[in-house]
Design a protein around this motif. Structure first.
Motif, PDB file in Angstrom:
ATOM      1  N   GLU A  33       0.823  -1.212   0.000  1.00 45.68           N
ATOM      2  CA  GLU A  33       0.000   0.000   0.000  1.00 45.68           C
ATOM      3  C   GLU A  33       0.855   1.258   0.000  1.00 45.68           C
ATOM      4  O   GLU A  33       0.520   2.268  -0.587  1.00 45.68           O
ATOM      5  N   SER A  34       2.015   1.156   0.671  1.00 47.28           N
ATOM      6  CA  SER A  34       2.813   2.372   0.825  1.00 47.28           C
ATOM      7  C   SER A  34       3.982   2.452  -0.154  1.00 47.28           C
ATOM      8  O   SER A  34       4.590   3.508  -0.297  1.00 47.28           O
ATOM      9  N   ALA A  35       4.330   1.348  -0.815  1.00 48.87           N
ATOM     10  CA  ALA A  35       5.512   1.407  -1.675  1.00 48.87           C
ATOM     11  C   ALA A  35       5.285   0.642  -2.976  1.00 48.87           C
ATOM     12  O   ALA A  35       4.575  -0.361  -3.001  1.00 48.87           O
ATOM     13  N   PRO A  36       5.871   1.138  -4.061  1.00 46.00           N
ATOM     14  CA  PRO A  36       5.717   0.442  -5.343  1.00 46.00           C
ATOM     15  C   PRO A  36       6.537  -0.849  -5.366  1.00 46.00           C
ATOM     16  O   PRO A  36       7.408  -1.050  -4.526  1.00 46.00           O
ATOM     17  N   ALA A  37       6.243  -1.711  -6.332  1.00 41.77           N
ATOM     18  CA  ALA A  37       6.961  -2.978  -6.465  1.00 41.77           C
ATOM     19  C   ALA A  37       8.412  -2.731  -6.861  1.00 41.77           C
ATOM     20  O   ALA A  37       8.758  -1.671  -7.387  1.00 41.77           O
ATOM     21  N   GLY A  38       9.263  -3.736  -6.605  1.00 38.17           N
ATOM     22  CA  GLY A  38      10.645  -3.652  -7.057  1.00 38.17           C
ATOM     23  C   GLY A  38      10.709  -3.777  -8.568  1.00 38.17           C
ATOM     24  O   GLY A  38       9.690  -4.015  -9.225  1.00 38.17           O
ATOM     25  N   ARG A  39      11.928  -3.649  -9.130  1.00 39.23           N
ATOM     26  CA  ARG A  39      11.980  -3.605 -10.592  1.00 39.23           C
ATOM     27  C   ARG A  39      12.070  -4.973 -11.262  1.00 39.23           C
ATOM     28  O   ARG A  39      12.018  -5.064 -12.477  1.00 39.23           O
ATOM     29  N   TYR A  40      12.232  -6.039 -10.479  1.00 44.50           N
ATOM     30  CA  TYR A  40      12.168  -7.379 -11.067  1.00 44.50           C
ATOM     31  C   TYR A  40      10.773  -7.942 -10.884  1.00 44.50           C
ATOM     32  O   TYR A  40      10.076  -7.597  -9.934  1.00 44.50           O
ATOM     33  N   MET A  41      10.407  -8.850 -11.787  1.00 42.93           N
ATOM     34  CA  MET A  41       9.121  -9.506 -11.645  1.00 42.93           C
ATOM     35  C   MET A  41       9.354 -10.891 -11.038  1.00 42.93           C
ATOM     36  O   MET A  41      10.104 -11.685 -11.582  1.00 42.93           O
ATOM     37  N   ARG A  42       8.725 -11.133  -9.889  1.00 41.76           N
ATOM     38  CA  ARG A  42       8.944 -12.411  -9.206  1.00 41.76           C
ATOM     39  C   ARG A  42       7.973 -13.466  -9.725  1.00 41.76           C
ATOM     40  O   ARG A  42       6.767 -13.228  -9.747  1.00 41.76           O
ATOM     41  N   LEU A  43       8.504 -14.604 -10.143  1.00 45.82           N
ATOM     42  CA  LEU A  43       7.678 -15.715 -10.614  1.00 45.82           C
ATOM     43  C   LEU A  43       7.981 -16.915  -9.728  1.00 45.82           C
ATOM     44  O   LEU A  43       9.139 -17.282  -9.575  1.00 45.82           O
ATOM     45  N   SER A  44       6.942 -17.501  -9.125  1.00 46.11           N
ATOM     46  CA  SER A  44       7.201 -18.559  -8.144  1.00 46.11           C
ATOM     47  C   SER A  44       6.767 -19.927  -8.639  1.00 46.11           C
ATOM     48  O   SER A  44       5.734 -20.065  -9.294  1.00 46.11           O
ATOM     49  N   MET A  45       7.581 -20.914  -8.313  1.00 46.09           N
ATOM     50  CA  MET A  45       7.198 -22.312  -8.543  1.00 46.09           C
ATOM     51  C   MET A  45       7.450 -23.091  -7.256  1.00 46.09           C
ATOM     52  O   MET A  45       8.526 -23.647  -7.061  1.00 46.09           O
ATOM     53  N   PRO A  46       6.471 -23.118  -6.356  1.00 47.91           N
ATOM     54  CA  PRO A  46       6.688 -23.722  -5.036  1.00 47.91           C
ATOM     55  C   PRO A  46       6.712 -25.256  -5.041  1.00 47.91           C
ATOM     56  O   PRO A  46       7.309 -25.846  -4.145  1.00 47.91           O
ATOM     57  N   SER A  47       6.108 -25.903  -6.028  1.00 52.19           N
ATOM     58  CA  SER A  47       5.985 -27.367  -5.932  1.00 52.19           C
ATOM     59  C   SER A  47       7.095 -28.093  -6.665  1.00 52.19           C
ATOM     60  O   SER A  47       7.606 -27.617  -7.660  1.00 52.19           O
ATOM     61  N   ARG A  48       7.405 -29.277  -6.163  1.00 50.76           N
ATOM     62  CA  ARG A  48       8.327 -30.136  -6.878  1.00 50.76           C
ATOM     63  C   ARG A  48       7.583 -30.883  -7.970  1.00 50.76           C
ATOM     64  O   ARG A  48       6.420 -31.230  -7.808  1.00 50.76           O
ATOM     65  N   VAL A  49       8.280 -31.123  -9.082  1.00 51.92           N
ATOM     66  CA  VAL A  49       7.676 -31.889 -10.168  1.00 51.92           C
ATOM     67  C   VAL A  49       7.463 -33.325  -9.706  1.00 51.92           C
ATOM     68  O   VAL A  49       8.286 -33.877  -8.988  1.00 51.92           O
ATOM     69  N   GLY A  50       6.368 -33.940 -10.126  1.00 53.28           N
ATOM     70  CA  GLY A  50       6.109 -35.328  -9.746  1.00 53.28           C
ATOM     71  C   GLY A  50       5.715 -35.401  -8.286  1.00 53.28           C
ATOM     72  O   GLY A  50       5.241 -34.440  -7.708  1.00 53.28           O
TER      73      GLY A  50
END
Ligand code: ADP
Ligand code: ZN
Ligand code: ZN
Length: 707
Positions: free
Chosen positions: A326-343
């Motif tokens: 609410e108080s600050a803009p996002a950083g300049r990188y875009m975070r992409l998450s993959m929390p799960s392990r394959v299989g």
């Protein structure tokens, strides 16, 4: 008519000549052309540079004077024909690196080119160029099956396609990050017949699997020559060949270590930095650049997308990818998450052993030993991590207290039992182990503490009675810098682990990184406590990432741990430390948040920016004297720019090979102000060097990793 051209050459560091030199030429060679030019009595390789008004003649004696007193410049000696000029983007990358890391552009430019370009004569160069490129050779390998992307991978790839980035791919170990790189690369290659891709890895010989995966995926379609590698273990001839393939655009993919960030790639469209948190992306001599940071800069410069990938991102990248609040803009990188392990592969259950409750001098707690025995009997593999090679870190006399100090360094020499030597890990000084105490003659001298060599020996005794499922004896192996000194040894030993010929693998951090060991179900970290209380504020970050990486080696194949879940054991005297709590939850974000909070309170990076000046001299006094004089010289400007200059202090390992080392920290909350200060201050440092003749060398390290 003759032309004046600026040429960038590598003049000796600190010679005072920083920029390009001016020469005469019959032909107006465009910037980026490689030429040979005379300098004094030598002939040097140089790069024609963009006109710089400040370009100087190549020193007074190099400027010939005509009878009329008009200065006449020396002509260039020759041109490396037959090669396209280095691009404006490449020159700008070099220029930026030089100015950001406080070195000369000539040094950076020439270090970025393959050494053979310097060494080949004109005749050799012409012969080299005439060598016919081989017809595209078919790739010999089985056609790989390309897996269908998982839902998380699909989501991430859609974002990479839709946005410009830079992206921080925060994907758990085994979540399929490599598959994302492969698919992102594939779509770039298919979209544009010229497009090139740069893939950077920390240490190529630790992950031969990655190169193989890229080859298997792309060579069947684009030929065996579509991928070249760039790293320090190539021969000079291979390096030149690969470099030329990238420069000509023939190689579509360059896979390399930090040096590859400077590869000349005219159609670069995608840069991948795998394991972006790895300290080996930082060059430790000459221009001390961060290849990760330069990759981001280069991507922006060339309009190429950049993907930084890690399961434990550097806190800098994590901070840069913070979501908007609410108080600050996002950083300049875009975070992409993959929390799960394959299989079905689950992350290991983390078990902490409180070493305060174990009998004095316990190496392996009984519980851990039992768990190990059980797993070996079932045919599962185990990794034992100890970040200390050798047999014992110190040899000591039980009578007079003598210790195996290195006579040349402020450090102990390590006892290596296999060849019965005392070896200094800092200067290399090696001697046979003395038969008696050199100080009092007592015969009772013994090892203190434990290294990987001793652990291997100890385990062999503890597990001697254990049999594998086929009733053959247990096999224990060790991988560290000592066991892999010979060329090819590391690959051979890793292949043995993959083939299942090893049951227990003991090793340093070398075994924790990247490997896709399919049968490992238990990882044990012995004695990781040192980093909890280090004076280096980045030590916890490094430890956490090492332990997470190590944990990530376990349970990669769900079919391997049907009997009991895979486990990571940590033996510690501080089992309740928040770092281990976060590890137990596999919760990197929690760990990062706690660390960033501490750093924000102390105004440490990424909330401030740092540089170090290091100086070396015969005496500590001389080294510190130089730094403190530099501090005085810069004080007024530092004040004005709100830059903090700390007093000079000895380095942690103060003396190496009889050279005393000191350092001084410079800190500022504005990167721009710090840069401005450093650039102005360079002149003072160069000047002081002349009045402090005892100083052997000094260097500035911008964004240092180890304090
Ligand atoms: P990371 O690089 O994140 O550690 P990898 O890309 O090495 O993960 O993937 C881990 C394992 O999962 C590898 O053996 C890989 O071949 C496999 N894998 C990755 N993506 C998929 C997928 N979409 N379907 C099936 N298997 C996959
Ligand atoms: Zn003694
Ligand atoms: Zn030494």
């Amino acid at each position: 008519m003759s032309h004046l051209i600026s040429v960038m050459v590598h003049t000796p560091a600190h010679s005072g000549i920083g920029g390009a030199l001016t020469y005469e030429s019959e032909i107006a060679h465009p910037p980026g052309t490689l030429v040979r030019v005379p300098l004094g009595k030598r002939e040097l390789l140089g790069v024609v540079w963009d006109k710089t008004p400040s370009a100087e003649p190549a020193s007074a004696e190099d400027a010939l004077f005509t009878t009329r007193g008009v200065m006449q410049l020396r002509p260039i000696a020759s041109v490396l024909d037959g090669m396209a000029p280095l691009s404006a983007h490449w020159r700008q990358l070099v220029q930026f690196t030089a100015s950001y890391y406080q070195r000369s552009a000539g040094e950076v430019a020439l270090a970025a080119l393959p050494s053979q370009l310097r060494e080949l004569s004109n005749a050799q160069w012409m012969r080299r160029l005439k060598r016919k490129p081989k017809a595209v050779t078919a790739y010999e390998g089985t056609d790989p099956v390309t897996p269908e992307p998982t839902a998380e991978q699909t989501q991430v790839l859609a974002n990479i396609a839709a946005y410009q980035g830079p992206f921080l791919l925060f994907g758990n170990t085994g979540s399929g990050k490599t598959e994302v790189y492969l698919r992102a690369a594939q779509s770039v290659l298919e979209r544009d017949a010229n497009a090139q891709i740069l893939v950077m890895v920390p240490e190529i010989n630790l992950t031969p699997q990655l190169e193989e995966r890229f080859r298997a995926r792309f060579c069947p379609q684009w030929g065996a020559e579509c991928l070249v590698s760039m790293h320090s273990s190539l021969t000079p001839a291979q390096r030149l060949k690969n470099w030329l393939a990238a420069h000509s655009g023939e190689a579509r993919i360059v896979l390399g270590t930090r040096m590859a960030v400077f590869a000349s790639m005219p159609h670069l469209q995608l840069i991948v930095v795998d394991e972006e948190h790895d300290p080996s992306y930082k060059q430790q001599e000459g221009a001390r650049y961060s290849a990760r940071d330069l990759a981001v800069y280069r991507g922006q410069l060339e309009g190429a997308k950049v993907i930084l990938g890690s399961a434990t991102p550097s806190l800098e990248s994590w901070h840069h990818s913070r979501p908007a609040t609410e108080s600050a803009p996002a950083g300049r990188y875009m975070r992409l998450s993959m929390p799960s392990r394959v299989g079905q592969g689950a992350l290991p259950l983390v078990r902490r052993v409180d070493m305060n409750r174990q009998p004095y001098k316990t190496v392996f707690s009984n519980h851990l030993l039992d768990a190990m025995r059980e797993r070996v009997t079932r045919g599962e593999q185990i990794l034992v991590l100890l970040n200390r090679r050798g047999y014992a870190p110190v040899l000591s006399c039980n009578d007079c207290g003598w210790k195996s100090e290195c006579p040349h360094c402020s450090a102990y020499r390590v006892f290596h039992k296999l060849d019965r030597t005392l070896r200094c890990h800092h200067c290399g000084f090696t001697q046979p182990v003395p038969r008696a105490c050199p100080s009092c003659g007592n015969l009772d001298i013994s090892p203190l503490g434990r290294g990987t060599e001793q652990l291997e020996e100890h385990l062999a005794e503890l597990l001697a009675d254990i049999r594998r499922p086929d009733s053959t004896p247990i096999r224990i192996a060790r991988i560290d810098a000592d066991s892999t000194r010979l060329k090819g040894e590391l690959e051979r030993q890793l292949a043995e682990v993959h083939a299942g010929a090893v049951d227990v693998l003991v090793g340093t951090q070398m075994i924790a990184k990247g490997h896709d060991f399919r049968r490992v179900t238990l990882v044990a970290a012995l004695n990781p406590d040192g980093a909890l209380f280090s004076s280096d504020f980045r030590a916890p970050e490094r430890l956490f990432s090492l332990l997470m990486q190590a944990a990530g080696r376990a349970g990669r194949d769900a079919t391997m741990h049907t009997v009991s879940p895979c486990e990571m054991w940590v033996q510690s005297f501080h089992p309740l430390h928040p770092l281990f709590e976060a590890l137990k939850q596999h919760d990197y974000p929690a760990f990062a948040e706690q660390q960033l909070k501490e750093r924000a309170q102390a105004t440490l990076p990424p909330f401030s920016f740092q540089a170090l000046v290091r100086a070396e001299a015969r005496s500590q006094e001389a080294a510190q004297g130089f730094l403190n004089a530099a501090r005085d010289a810069g004080a007024a400007l530092a004040d004005e720019l709100l830059v903090d200059l700390y007093p000079a202090v000895p380095m942690t390992i103060q003396r190496v090979a009889n050279i005393e080392r000191a350092q001084m920290l410079i800190e500022c909350t504005s990167r721009k102000a710090l840069q401005h200060f450093l650039t102005c201050w360079q002149t003072d440092l160069h000047a002081l060097r002349h009045t402090h003749k005892q100083v052997i060398r000094w260097a500035v390290d911008v964004d240092p990793l180890a304090i």
